[in-house]
Scaffold this motif. Sequence first.
Motif, PDB file in Angstrom:
ATOM      1  N   ALA A  40      44.361  41.846  40.571  1.00 54.39           N
ATOM      2  CA  ALA A  40      44.835  41.386  39.262  1.00 54.39           C
ATOM      3  C   ALA A  40      45.110  39.884  39.333  1.00 54.39           C
ATOM      4  CB  ALA A  40      46.089  42.156  38.861  1.00 54.39           C
ATOM      5  N   ARG A  41      45.468  39.319  38.189  1.00 55.79           N
ATOM      6  CA  ARG A  41      45.810  37.890  38.102  1.00 55.79           C
ATOM      7  C   ARG A  41      47.205  37.754  37.515  1.00 55.79           C
ATOM      8  NH1 ARG A  41      45.230  36.916  32.634  1.00 55.79           N
ATOM      9  NH2 ARG A  41      43.818  38.364  31.563  1.00 55.79           N
ATOM     10  N   ASP A  42      47.927  36.735  38.008  1.00 59.39           N
ATOM     11  CA  ASP A  42      49.246  36.487  37.435  1.00 59.39           C
ATOM     12  C   ASP A  42      49.130  35.504  36.269  1.00 59.39           C
ATOM     13  OD1 ASP A  42      48.932  33.974  38.567  1.00 59.39           O
ATOM     14  OD2 ASP A  42      50.342  34.338  40.202  1.00 59.39           O
ATOM     15  N   ALA A  43      50.266  35.086  35.731  1.00 58.79           N
ATOM     16  CA  ALA A  43      50.260  34.232  34.534  1.00 58.79           C
ATOM     17  C   ALA A  43      49.593  32.891  34.786  1.00 58.79           C
ATOM     18  CB  ALA A  43      51.698  34.027  34.053  1.00 58.79           C
ATOM     19  N   ILE A  47      45.427  34.989  42.213  1.00 56.90           N
ATOM     20  CA  ILE A  47      44.998  36.348  42.526  1.00 56.90           C
ATOM     21  C   ILE A  47      46.112  37.089  43.272  1.00 56.90           C
ATOM     22  CG2 ILE A  47      43.216  37.755  43.610  1.00 56.90           C
ATOM     23  CD1 ILE A  47      42.232  35.937  41.352  1.00 56.90           C
ATOM     24  N   VAL A  48      46.380  38.293  42.833  1.00 57.97           N
ATOM     25  CA  VAL A  48      47.338  39.166  43.514  1.00 57.97           C
ATOM     26  C   VAL A  48      46.696  40.538  43.660  1.00 57.97           C
ATOM     27  CG1 VAL A  48      49.626  40.193  43.500  1.00 57.97           C
ATOM     28  CG2 VAL A  48      49.282  37.934  42.497  1.00 57.97           C
ATOM     29  N   LEU A 114      49.918  41.961  47.661  1.00 56.61           N
ATOM     30  CA  LEU A 114      49.328  40.993  48.593  1.00 56.61           C
ATOM     31  C   LEU A 114      49.021  39.727  47.800  1.00 56.61           C
ATOM     32  CD1 LEU A 114      48.249  43.997  49.583  1.00 56.61           C
ATOM     33  CD2 LEU A 114      46.880  42.607  51.152  1.00 56.61           C
ATOM     34  N   ARG A 115      49.662  38.655  48.170  1.00 59.55           N
ATOM     35  CA  ARG A 115      49.393  37.375  47.513  1.00 59.55           C
ATOM     36  C   ARG A 115      48.174  36.743  48.188  1.00 59.55           C
ATOM     37  NH1 ARG A 115      52.708  36.161  43.605  1.00 59.55           N
ATOM     38  NH2 ARG A 115      54.820  37.023  43.581  1.00 59.55           N
ATOM     39  N   ALA A 160      45.507  41.583  33.823  1.00 62.69           N
ATOM     40  CA  ALA A 160      46.800  40.937  34.067  1.00 62.69           C
ATOM     41  C   ALA A 160      47.675  41.847  34.929  1.00 62.69           C
ATOM     42  CB  ALA A 160      47.490  40.629  32.741  1.00 62.69           C
ATOM     43  N   ILE A 161      48.553  41.219  35.697  1.00 64.24           N
ATOM     44  CA  ILE A 161      49.435  41.999  36.578  1.00 64.24           C
ATOM     45  C   ILE A 161      50.222  43.029  35.778  1.00 64.24           C
ATOM     46  CG2 ILE A 161      51.587  41.794  37.877  1.00 64.24           C
ATOM     47  CD1 ILE A 161      50.491  39.476  39.324  1.00 64.24           C
TER      48      ILE A 161
END
Length: 682
Positions: A40-43, A47-48, A114-115, A160-161
């Motif tokens: 997913a992607r954060d704001a 990538i997360v 996982l960052r 989105a996350i």
Amino acid sequence: MTIATRIACALILLAPFSASAVAATPWQEGANSAARLHIARDASGDIVAGLEVRLDDGWKTYWRSAGSTGLPPRIQTEGSQNVGEARVVFPAPERFVAFGIEALGYEHGVTLPLRINLADPARGARLDVQADFLVCGKVCIPTHFSFAATIPADSSFLPAIADTPIAAALARVPRPALDENVALAQLVPAAEGLKVELKSFGEGGDLTGALIVAEVEGANPLIGKLGARGGGRFTATLIGVPPPPGTAVRLTVADEDLALDLSGTVTDAVAAEPTTGGYSLAAILAIAFLGGLILNVMPCVLPVLSIKVAALSRAAALDRGQQRLAFLATAGGIVTFIAVLAVALGTLKAFGRDVFWGMQFQEPLFVGFLFALFALMTLNLAGVFEIRLPDGMQNRLGRLGRTGDFADGFVIALLATPCSAPFLGTAIAFGLAGGASALAATFAALAAGFAFPYVLVAAVPGATRLLPKPGRWMARLQRALVVPMLAVVAWLGSILFAQVGVGVLIALATGSLAVAAVLRRPRPATVGLGGAVIAACVLVVVANVGSASVGGPSENAGHWQPFDREAIEGHVARGHVVFVDVTADWCITCVYNKAAALDREPVEALLARPDTVAMRADWTRPDDAIAAFVKDHGRYGIPLDVAYGPAAPNGILLPEILTIDAVRNAIAAARGRTGTMAKTGE
């Protein structure tokens, strides 16, 4: 083919790892578990990833600090393409007991974020994840998962996350404590472990009851629960081996709505509050000696009275020198049992087990062994059978000394352990909460006090002259001792019945009678038939004890309600008084307290009032919730009685031996009334 279609195909060929990305992989099945990988992607467009693990009911997995019972998850990303770093962050753990040992981890499931940092953010990437978990229920099973996922160059292709389980997991990842106006005030070693004090300022919240974990590199985590001290300060003593001053410690604080991360360095304990009630080590040892001495006149003496009387009657028939040896041998048996008990408790403690005074009586096999042993001793006293050893064996035992008197002392001490005495609680708490040296010193002083009367009789010249002269009274006394011995058997039988039911009790009684029959007439036919009966009884006992449930809800009657720790705060908030009595069928002092105070009319009337809630926690069988409650109140044995109320939300601890006035005064103080009101029951 249209121009738009050609352009789309060209973009796919020229930009690998882009539109072929999948937001979540299919589920993979593991041992009593399943897992899948989310991308997913954060704001900000970073990538997360998230490794979502689902666990079957009753199964758990571990946190980053697993403790002595498990292993932390191991997640590797070797073989990934264009991935510079993949850092795992752990949501706040839950506290649970695995194989009798306190541990940290997750039940039902967890998502581990996982960052991801890409080596070249302008290009897509491939993320390979190899994950190893230890999944535990009644057994532990290593479980491996392997995933491969494509990360597109344009993160807008990803969800989105907030649309994935990663969001909830990140919300439970501990954040810096200062962000929530919480700071570390004190981190010092204590006798029983590590003392932590936190301060909340500004708009910092209430941390009462929150889980707190201290992680020290190379050691098992120390676990506790924060309690309010007042003035925005919260303290906890984390039981375990205290790290020395100068050690770096990472702290995690968590409750339902909060997860905090902070760190500090252990400082010198000079400023720490004493954990022994302000007593010096010499005072603690004196208290332990006095507690052991008082054990000789406590209610728990009643079950072993017959053993002591029998020992005295045997000593009356000996010459002065042998009489002294008999008393010294009895003292040696007492000291030996206390030493064995200290070693056993210390070993369990070293393996991370919570240890308590008298905890062996929670085990049905132990109680069953004692029941059979004392049933046979009673039948022997009644003259049903006699054990005649071969002459050679008798001579060898005779050369070893007063073995019978030594065995008497061992059994006397063994049967005294379900009893608590004044001063004993303070000493036991110090010994069991501290390190190996504190435990050894405390139990040595306790053994010395318990054995002191026997040593005194042996040491004082002329003391043995007080013993009556031998005669026919000895035979009559032996028969009379059958009555108190039957009381011991009945008491042990009642404990066994409460733990595993009537089937095991009948099997043990039948097996004991079969042993007595074989010993009375050791003929081939008797031995064969008796052996078959004994074998059948053993099978019944093993089958029933193995399948018996433990730690179930206790049965309560009258105004007594089942123990519910979570409900105490709500009752107190409504202005009620909550009186908690932790008891057990094997706790003789608990039985005395019921007869002397709790079941007496003045106290019963107080506990039956509409604004009073009486809770009874039955610890006859192991129960983790009750064990935690006892431990959190600084006790390592029962009875434990606590009164909560509007004026005492943290509880008023009552002494081990209860009186009617002590209970009435505690309830009145918890309600906020003292003096004459306490005496009138108001």
